[in-house]
Scaffold this active site. Structure first.
Site, PDB file in Angstrom:
ATOM      1  N   ASN A   9      33.686 -35.546  19.143  1.00 27.49           N
ATOM      2  CA  ASN A   9      33.918 -36.684  20.028  1.00 27.49           C
ATOM      3  C   ASN A   9      33.029 -37.823  19.544  1.00 27.49           C
ATOM      4  O   ASN A   9      31.818 -37.760  19.688  1.00 27.49           O
ATOM      5  CB  ASN A   9      33.562 -36.268  21.465  1.00 27.49           C
ATOM      6  CG  ASN A   9      33.602 -37.420  22.448  1.00 27.49           C
ATOM      7  OD1 ASN A   9      34.075 -38.515  22.119  1.00 27.49           O
ATOM      8  ND2 ASN A   9      33.097 -37.189  23.658  1.00 27.49           N
ATOM      9  N   TRP A  10      33.660 -38.822  18.962  1.00 27.21           N
ATOM     10  CA  TRP A  10      32.874 -39.944  18.404  1.00 27.21           C
ATOM     11  C   TRP A  10      32.373 -40.888  19.494  1.00 27.21           C
ATOM     12  O   TRP A  10      31.592 -41.781  19.224  1.00 27.21           O
ATOM     13  CB  TRP A  10      33.709 -40.704  17.369  1.00 27.21           C
ATOM     14  CG  TRP A  10      33.703 -40.075  16.003  1.00 27.21           C
ATOM     15  CD1 TRP A  10      33.376 -38.779  15.689  1.00 27.21           C
ATOM     16  CD2 TRP A  10      34.026 -40.709  14.755  1.00 27.21           C
ATOM     17  NE1 TRP A  10      33.469 -38.572  14.338  1.00 27.21           N
ATOM     18  CE2 TRP A  10      33.871 -39.735  13.735  1.00 27.21           C
ATOM     19  CE3 TRP A  10      34.433 -41.992  14.399  1.00 27.21           C
ATOM     20  CZ2 TRP A  10      34.112 -40.026  12.382  1.00 27.21           C
ATOM     21  CZ3 TRP A  10      34.679 -42.273  13.051  1.00 27.21           C
ATOM     22  CH2 TRP A  10      34.508 -41.303  12.061  1.00 27.21           C
ATOM     23  N   LYS A  11      32.875 -40.739  20.719  1.00 26.56           N
ATOM     24  CA  LYS A  11      32.484 -41.639  21.826  1.00 26.56           C
ATOM     25  C   LYS A  11      32.700 -43.094  21.383  1.00 26.56           C
ATOM     26  O   LYS A  11      33.635 -43.356  20.641  1.00 26.56           O
ATOM     27  CB  LYS A  11      31.046 -41.343  22.262  1.00 26.56           C
ATOM     28  CG  LYS A  11      30.857 -39.841  22.557  1.00 26.56           C
ATOM     29  CD  LYS A  11      29.574 -39.521  23.235  1.00 26.56           C
ATOM     30  CE  LYS A  11      29.500 -38.015  23.495  1.00 26.56           C
ATOM     31  NZ  LYS A  11      28.290 -37.626  24.217  1.00 26.56           N
ATOM     32  N   HIS A  92      35.509 -36.101  30.624  1.00 26.13           N
ATOM     33  CA  HIS A  92      34.164 -36.055  30.035  1.00 26.13           C
ATOM     34  C   HIS A  92      33.163 -36.561  31.080  1.00 26.13           C
ATOM     35  O   HIS A  92      33.459 -37.471  31.844  1.00 26.13           O
ATOM     36  CB  HIS A  92      34.112 -36.918  28.772  1.00 26.13           C
ATOM     37  CG  HIS A  92      32.860 -36.690  27.985  1.00 26.13           C
ATOM     38  ND1 HIS A  92      31.650 -37.232  28.357  1.00 26.13           N
ATOM     39  CD2 HIS A  92      32.627 -35.948  26.874  1.00 26.13           C
ATOM     40  CE1 HIS A  92      30.720 -36.831  27.493  1.00 26.13           C
ATOM     41  NE2 HIS A  92      31.281 -36.054  26.582  1.00 26.13           N
ATOM     42  N   GLU A  94      30.727 -38.426  30.849  1.00 25.59           N
ATOM     43  CA  GLU A  94      30.433 -39.865  30.773  1.00 25.59           C
ATOM     44  C   GLU A  94      31.493 -40.674  31.496  1.00 25.59           C
ATOM     45  O   GLU A  94      31.189 -41.703  32.111  1.00 25.59           O
ATOM     46  CB  GLU A  94      30.287 -40.282  29.298  1.00 25.59           C
ATOM     47  CG  GLU A  94      28.966 -39.774  28.722  1.00 25.59           C
ATOM     48  CD  GLU A  94      28.979 -39.497  27.226  1.00 25.59           C
ATOM     49  OE1 GLU A  94      29.903 -39.948  26.526  1.00 25.59           O
ATOM     50  OE2 GLU A  94      28.043 -38.803  26.759  1.00 25.59           O
ATOM     51  N   GLU A 162      30.188 -28.659  29.138  1.00 27.43           N
ATOM     52  CA  GLU A 162      29.154 -29.551  28.629  1.00 27.43           C
ATOM     53  C   GLU A 162      28.146 -29.844  29.738  1.00 27.43           C
ATOM     54  O   GLU A 162      28.381 -30.727  30.574  1.00 27.43           O
ATOM     55  CB  GLU A 162      29.773 -30.869  28.150  1.00 27.43           C
ATOM     56  CG  GLU A 162      30.776 -30.704  27.025  1.00 27.43           C
ATOM     57  CD  GLU A 162      30.947 -31.985  26.207  1.00 27.43           C
ATOM     58  OE1 GLU A 162      30.746 -31.928  25.008  1.00 27.43           O
ATOM     59  OE2 GLU A 162      31.253 -33.038  26.806  1.00 27.43           O
ATOM     60  N   GLY A 168      23.433 -35.327  24.277  1.00 27.99           N
ATOM     61  CA  GLY A 168      22.676 -36.399  23.629  1.00 27.99           C
ATOM     62  C   GLY A 168      21.175 -36.312  23.838  1.00 27.99           C
ATOM     63  O   GLY A 168      20.453 -37.265  23.562  1.00 27.99           O
ATOM     64  N   SER A 207      24.456 -31.319  22.429  1.00 24.65           N
ATOM     65  CA  SER A 207      23.420 -31.183  21.395  1.00 24.65           C
ATOM     66  C   SER A 207      23.693 -30.044  20.409  1.00 24.65           C
ATOM     67  O   SER A 207      22.758 -29.400  19.926  1.00 24.65           O
ATOM     68  CB  SER A 207      22.031 -31.027  22.041  1.00 24.65           C
ATOM     69  OG  SER A 207      21.708 -32.192  22.787  1.00 24.65           O
ATOM     70  N   GLY A 228      29.215 -34.176  19.806  1.00 20.94           N
ATOM     71  CA  GLY A 228      29.101 -35.632  19.862  1.00 20.94           C
ATOM     72  C   GLY A 228      28.458 -36.171  18.597  1.00 20.94           C
ATOM     73  O   GLY A 228      29.094 -36.275  17.548  1.00 20.94           O
ATOM     74  N   GLY A 229      27.187 -36.483  18.687  1.00 21.64           N
ATOM     75  CA  GLY A 229      26.467 -37.150  17.600  1.00 21.64           C
ATOM     76  C   GLY A 229      26.651 -36.504  16.233  1.00 21.64           C
ATOM     77  O   GLY A 229      26.844 -37.204  15.231  1.00 21.64           O
TER      78      GLY A 229
END
Ligand code: 13P
Length: 247
Positions: A9-11, A92, A94, A162, A168, A207, A228-229
């Site tokens: 997920n590049w967000k 998600h 977020e 998640e 993150g 993470s 994610g990251g």
């Protein structure tokens, strides 16, 4: 047997120049054993899908509940499919937090994604305060009940656990805590959906990185990850794909 899934997920990250990472990823992992999915911002779905070829699937990070109409800024399942996407992340944390998305809305979005021929990646997860209060399984149970459509199947739905406090932050739950939630989710899904619930992929997210992927993938009922990251760089995501292939 459930086919494992490494999802990224590049967000709100990624410009056209960053597609070079996807070219590298495809070159280094042309035919992974696991399924691989990348969900870039909507602006990059089409271009990424062209690079992806048969090596990986591309998806969106959200999907509107309606097919079309006066909904400024939103995109529909048909638009995602038209751009070359095959999946949509919905619910998600977020979006649940930033856009006040409820379980009812998330379920409507998942239904729209599925009806549009996409695979819905439905996210659930507790906050740190909820975990500290001992409410984790109650929260996860309620989110599953509220967010998953009744016609969810192993083919049209993936569930991602998640924990909000692990996203993150570089913090991950203890492996026993991941196992507890994933076993709980599996039981709840089998109870509701029978064999389809047994076949649904359950991803862990929060993470995940090359250094912890192997131990997380060994946990019971973890069928992959939502990253994610570490999905932004070919080297990191490639290492996670390799860890999943080896699991
Ligand atoms: P990080 O891997 O950056 O913690 O993000 C997890 C996530 O939210 C994926 O959807």
């Amino acid at each position: 047997m459930r086919t494992k899934l490494a999802a990224g997920n590049w967000k709100m990250n990624g410009l056209k120049a960053d597609l070079a990472e996807v070219e590298t990823l495809v070159a280094n992992h042309p035919a992974p054993l696991c399924d691989v999915l990348l969900c870039p911002p909507a602006t990059l779905i089409s271009a990424m899908a062209q690079i992806a070829g048969a090596s990986l699937d591309v998806g969106a990070q959200d999907c509107h509940m309606k097919g079309s109409g006066a909904h400024t800024g939103d995109i529909s399942a048909a638009m995602i499919a038209d751009a070359g996407g095959s999946h949509a992340i919905v619910g998600h944390s977020e979006r649940r937090a930033d856009h006040h998305e409820s379980d009812v809305l998330v379920r409507a979005k998942a239904e729209a994604a599925i009806e549009g021929g996409l695979i819905a990646v439905v996210c659930v997860g507790e906050t740190e305060a909820q975990r500290d209060a001992g409410e984790t399984l109650t929260i996860i149970g309620n989110q599953l009940k509220g967010s998953l459509p009744d016609h969810a199947t192993a083919a049209n739905c993936v569930v991602a656990y998640e924990p909000v406090w692990a996203i993150g932050t570089g913090r991950t739950p203890m492996l026993e805590q991941i196992a507890e939630v994933h076993d709980f989710m599996r039981n709840a899904l089998v109870k509701r959906f029978g064999a389809e619930g047994d076949g649904m992929r359950l991803l862990y997210g929060g993470s995940v990185k090359p250094s912890n992927a192997t131990e997380i993938f060994a946990v019971s009922n973890v069928d992959g990850a939502l990253v994610g990251g570490a999905s932004l760089k070919a080297a990191d995501f490639g290492a996670i794909i390799a860890a999943l292939d080896a699991a």
